[in-house]
Scaffold this motif. Structure first.
Motif, PDB file in Angstrom:
ATOM      1  N   SER A  13      49.142  12.831  36.883  1.00 37.84           N
ATOM      2  CA  SER A  13      49.350  11.521  36.369  1.00 37.84           C
ATOM      3  C   SER A  13      48.749  10.655  37.551  1.00 37.84           C
ATOM      4  O   SER A  13      48.135   9.312  37.552  1.00 37.84           O
ATOM      5  CB  SER A  13      50.905  11.059  36.225  1.00 37.84           C
ATOM      6  N   GLU A  14      48.995  10.756  39.013  1.00 38.16           N
ATOM      7  CA  GLU A  14      48.538   9.881  40.028  1.00 38.16           C
ATOM      8  C   GLU A  14      47.107   9.904  40.265  1.00 38.16           C
ATOM      9  O   GLU A  14      46.594   8.836  40.364  1.00 38.16           O
ATOM     10  CB  GLU A  14      49.245  10.493  41.368  1.00 38.16           C
ATOM     11  N   CYS A  52      48.997   6.704  25.144  1.00 33.98           N
ATOM     12  CA  CYS A  52      48.700   5.514  25.929  1.00 33.98           C
ATOM     13  C   CYS A  52      48.327   6.087  27.168  1.00 33.98           C
ATOM     14  O   CYS A  52      47.804   5.051  28.079  1.00 33.98           O
ATOM     15  CB  CYS A  52      49.485   4.348  25.939  1.00 33.98           C
ATOM     16  N   GLY A  53      48.694   7.203  27.896  1.00 33.41           N
ATOM     17  CA  GLY A  53      48.503   7.565  29.217  1.00 33.41           C
ATOM     18  C   GLY A  53      49.292   6.780  30.125  1.00 33.41           C
ATOM     19  O   GLY A  53      50.671   6.251  29.917  1.00 33.41           O
ATOM     20  N   GLU A  54      48.811   6.142  31.004  1.00 33.57           N
ATOM     21  CA  GLU A  54      49.621   5.229  32.046  1.00 33.57           C
ATOM     22  C   GLU A  54      49.270   3.787  31.457  1.00 33.57           C
ATOM     23  O   GLU A  54      49.735   2.946  32.451  1.00 33.57           O
ATOM     24  CB  GLU A  54      49.035   5.535  33.491  1.00 33.57           C
ATOM     25  N   GLY A  55      49.030   3.588  30.484  1.00 31.41           N
ATOM     26  CA  GLY A  55      49.104   2.307  29.951  1.00 31.41           C
ATOM     27  C   GLY A  55      47.801   1.325  30.138  1.00 31.41           C
ATOM     28  O   GLY A  55      47.855   0.083  29.970  1.00 31.41           O
ATOM     29  N   TYR A  56      46.794   1.945  30.619  1.00 34.29           N
ATOM     30  CA  TYR A  56      45.502   1.232  30.862  1.00 34.29           C
ATOM     31  C   TYR A  56      45.083   0.095  29.744  1.00 34.29           C
ATOM     32  O   TYR A  56      45.061  -1.182  29.877  1.00 34.29           O
ATOM     33  CB  TYR A  56      44.356   1.981  31.381  1.00 34.29           C
ATOM     34  N   LEU A  77      53.423  10.127  32.903  1.00 38.91           N
ATOM     35  CA  LEU A  77      52.461   9.131  32.745  1.00 38.91           C
ATOM     36  C   LEU A  77      53.012   7.796  32.365  1.00 38.91           C
ATOM     37  O   LEU A  77      52.904   6.733  32.512  1.00 38.91           O
ATOM     38  CB  LEU A  77      51.435   9.359  31.518  1.00 38.91           C
ATOM     39  N   ILE A  78      54.458   7.846  31.568  1.00 32.84           N
ATOM     40  CA  ILE A  78      55.046   6.685  31.048  1.00 32.84           C
ATOM     41  C   ILE A  78      55.956   6.106  32.106  1.00 32.84           C
ATOM     42  O   ILE A  78      55.807   4.880  32.243  1.00 32.84           O
ATOM     43  CB  ILE A  78      56.187   7.223  29.753  1.00 32.84           C
TER      44      ILE A  78
END
Length: 259
Positions: A13-14, A52-56, A77-78
């Motif tokens: 995630s990072e 959505c992953g990390e919301g890009y 990721l959320i």
């Protein structure tokens, strides 16, 4: 019992967030401008971003005044998404079980580079249909299934004709492939972060949309924005980038059962 395959990107995630923030990505230069053009969402429309992953993309559309909701199977990721956009609702949820959403509650839905990493897409597309209002659009962006087939497609070069070509070693057969999502870790001797990607021919996606009550309203193919800088193959490489699209965009509309 069938072994559950890990399709989440949560373990990286990072790194994934840093990648999307680095600039000059396909997400920034190719996908987002085209999505903004195609979607043309109205202010205050309710739009769901699945996988959505990390919301890009969730954040990008929220800036235009759209009421965005994001969902992803990865809690890591959320967590990132919530930190980056406290005014937007995010849920840890599979596309096949959008527990937080009522029937016919969203005006539109997005799934960007997600369907190819989801094992049970038929159930997922049916679930998206459930939460969309009649006439609502589902906009999906995929790695192009005709030209980007994990471990069965590659670039080749014909020295005699001085042409870069795309080699396809299989297309109609569905397949799955393990993907090292962060090769840099493996190169440093660390344990690889593996996920799965699923290849399906185009007809499988379209049949899944039709079976879930959608009609196809738009279909676009997008190529790379990048250019080679040095070397004897520059012209051939750049020409190939223009000829072989990286991404496929499918826009489907939920049919009104009463019409």
């Amino acid at each position: 019992m069938t072994k559950k395959r890990i399709t989440s990107w949560g373990k990286v995630s990072e790194w994934y967030h840093e990648l999307l923030s680095s600039g000059d990505t396909y997400q920034e230069k190719v996908i987002l401008p085209n999505l903004l053009r195609i979607a043309n969402f109205k202010k205050n429309e309710r739009v769901l971003d699945v996988a959505c992953g990390e919301g890009y993309f969730t954040r990008a559309f929220a800036k235009t005044g759209v009421q965005m909701t994001g969902a992803d199977i990865s809690p890591e990721l959320i967590t990132f998404a919530k930190k980056l956009s406290s005014q937007t609702s995010f849920f840890t949820a599979s596309i096949a079980r959008l527990f937080f959403a009522r029937d016919n509650s969203f005006d539109a839905a997005l799934c960007v580079l997600g369907l190819q990493n989801i094992e049970h897409i038929k159930e997922g597309i049916v679930e998206v249909s459930r939460v969309l209002k009649p006439g609502g659009r589902f906009i999906a962006v995929l790695n192009h299934p005709c030209f980007r087939i994990p471990k069965r497609s590659s670039w080749g070069f014909d020295d005699e004709k001085h042409i870069q070509y795309r080699r396809i070693d299989g297309y109609l057969s569905e397949s799955r492939a393990s993907i090292d999502v962060y090769p840099g870790k493996t190169a440093r001797g660390e344990k690889p972060s593996v996920t799965y990607s699923f290849h399906r021919p185009l007809q499988v996606y379209l049949k899944a949309f039709f079976a879930a009550g959608f009609s196809l309203t738009r279909f676009e193919e997008w190529n790379s924005h990048k250019k080679s800088e040095h070397g004897p193959r520059v012209k051939a490489e750049d020409r190939a980038r223009k000829e072989f699209p990286l991404f496929l965009c499918i826009v489907a509309e939920k049919k009104n059962p009463h019409v």
